[in-house]
Design a protein around this motif. Sequence first.
Motif, short mmCIF file in Angstrom:
data_model
loop_
_atom_site.label_atom_id
_atom_site.label_comp_id
_atom_site.label_asym_id
_atom_site.label_seq_id
_atom_site.Cartn_x
_atom_site.Cartn_y
_atom_site.Cartn_z
N ARG A 1 0.47 6.49 -0.37
CA ARG A 1 0.26 5.71 0.85
C ARG A 1 -0.24 4.30 0.56
N CYS A 2 -1.06 4.17 -0.46
CA CYS A 2 -1.51 2.82 -0.86
C CYS A 2 -0.33 1.98 -1.30
N MET A 3 0.60 2.58 -2.01
CA MET A 3 1.74 1.84 -2.53
C MET A 3 2.72 1.41 -1.44
N VAL A 4 3.06 2.34 -0.53
CA VAL A 4 4.08 2.01 0.47
C VAL A 4 3.57 1.04 1.53
N GLN A 5 2.28 0.69 1.51
CA GLN A 5 1.78 -0.33 2.42
C GLN A 5 2.44 -1.69 2.15
N GLU B 1 0.56 -3.49 5.43
CA GLU B 1 -0.62 -2.91 6.05
C GLU B 1 -1.79 -2.86 5.07
N VAL B 2 -2.97 -2.62 5.64
CA VAL B 2 -4.19 -2.45 4.83
C VAL B 2 -4.96 -1.22 5.31
N LYS B 3 -4.24 -0.27 5.85
CA LYS B 3 -4.85 0.94 6.40
C LYS B 3 -5.58 1.73 5.33
N ILE C 1 -9.85 8.75 1.99
CA ILE C 1 -10.22 10.16 2.18
C ILE C 1 -10.76 10.37 3.59
N GLY C 2 -11.64 9.48 4.03
CA GLY C 2 -12.22 9.59 5.36
C GLY C 2 -11.18 9.45 6.45
N ARG C 3 -10.25 8.53 6.28
CA ARG C 3 -9.23 8.29 7.30
C ARG C 3 -8.28 9.49 7.43
N ILE C 4 -7.84 10.01 6.28
CA ILE C 4 -6.92 11.15 6.32
C ILE C 4 -7.60 12.36 6.94
N PHE C 5 -8.85 12.60 6.56
CA PHE C 5 -9.59 13.75 7.12
C PHE C 5 -9.77 13.60 8.62
N LYS C 6 -10.05 12.39 9.08
CA LYS C 6 -10.28 12.15 10.50
C LYS C 6 -8.99 12.29 11.30
N GLY D 1 1.48 6.69 10.04
CA GLY D 1 1.05 5.44 10.65
C GLY D 1 1.47 4.21 9.89
N LEU D 2 2.15 4.40 8.77
CA LEU D 2 2.64 3.27 7.98
C LEU D 2 4.13 3.06 8.26
N ARG D 3 4.56 1.82 8.21
CA ARG D 3 5.93 1.49 8.55
C ARG D 3 6.95 2.23 7.68
N ALA D 4 6.63 2.40 6.40
CA ALA D 4 7.56 3.06 5.47
C ALA D 4 7.80 4.52 5.80
N GLY D 5 6.92 5.11 6.61
CA GLY D 5 7.06 6.52 6.97
C GLY D 5 7.57 6.73 8.37
N LEU D 6 8.09 5.67 8.99
CA LEU D 6 8.58 5.74 10.36
C LEU D 6 10.01 5.20 10.43
N PRO D 7 10.73 5.42 11.55
CA PRO D 7 12.07 4.82 11.70
C PRO D 7 11.96 3.30 11.58
N PRO D 8 12.95 2.61 11.00
CA PRO D 8 14.27 3.13 10.61
C PRO D 8 14.33 3.75 9.21
N TYR D 9 13.20 3.82 8.52
CA TYR D 9 13.22 4.38 7.17
C TYR D 9 13.43 5.89 7.19
N ALA D 10 12.82 6.54 8.14
CA ALA D 10 12.98 7.99 8.26
C ALA D 10 12.45 8.45 9.61
N PRO D 11 13.02 9.53 10.14
CA PRO D 11 12.44 10.10 11.36
C PRO D 11 11.14 10.82 11.02
N ALA D 12 10.42 11.23 12.04
CA ALA D 12 9.20 12.02 11.80
C ALA D 12 9.64 13.45 11.50
N PHE D 13 9.52 13.84 10.24
CA PHE D 13 9.98 15.16 9.83
C PHE D 13 9.00 16.24 10.28
N THR D 14 9.55 17.36 10.70
CA THR D 14 8.71 18.48 11.13
C THR D 14 8.30 19.36 9.95
N SER D 15 9.04 19.28 8.85
CA SER D 15 8.73 20.06 7.65
C SER D 15 9.49 19.46 6.48
#
Length: 274
Positions: free
Chosen positions: A122-126, A131-133, A141-146, A225-239
């Motif tokens: 996730r740090c890399m695909v920012q 992004e700086v999420k 760690i805190g953000r993912i857990f939350k 929540g990062l652009r690289a993990g959302l359309p148009p790069y990819a849909p939200a996968f269910t599994s």
Amino acid sequence: LLTGLLSQVGHEPLPPTVGRNVLGRKVLYLPGFFTYARHIVEVDGKRGLFRGLTPRLISSTLSTITRGSVKKAFPLEDVEHVSNKDDVKTSLRKVVRETSHEMMMQCVSRLVSHPLHVISMRCMVQFVGREVKYSGVFSAIGRIFKEEGILGFFVGLVPHILGDVIFLWCCNLVAHFINTYAVDDNFSQASVIRSYTKFVMGIAVSMLTYPFLLVGDLMAVNNCGLRAGLPPYAPAFTSWIHCWRYLSAQGQLFRGSSLLFRRAPIPAASFPID
């Protein structure tokens, strides 16, 4: 590492160039590793090439420590090693036991180190969305857990473990059968050939299991929540199976496997992703 991951998620900021294949036909090639790395330096500076390095190093360290701990808990002395004096049944039994031992170590180390692998990805695909999420290991760690709970640290774990297991068993068993049935003991260089068989098989099998690595890495960044993990790069996968089917329909199961000679994909029509 960064150039490979960006290729995996499908981020291609540079246009393809015309080249020729081995048959002399004109084809479109995507920028190779060095061209892509130069682009990253131009955008982010040299530090940009080392995005996600800290969590990756921690992940590797945890993996090494875990493997060492498992070895102490289950000493190698308890595992019988294959000898040229063994008959076929005995040698196969020993290979199975050795591979089972390796599989246990690999699965446990993968389980322990995977949360840091997710953070590293996730740090890399920012880089894609600027992004700086995820700005540090502890804050990540805190953000993912939350946002995602404990399970957020293990997204993409299943395909990674499956790839590891398939790789170990295929590599060890195929190498064993080649050494047993294809290499003649009367040949003067038989021992030398046997010593390289597993290495060569590892290269071949790693290509076959690459889709598991790709799917695991894509799931680690998908819909976080990062652009690289959302359309148009990819849909939200269910599994991860949904991700696999999507990539398979697009003919992209080996996307990012090559960093030097990368042919541009043929534009595809809309494929069902359900």
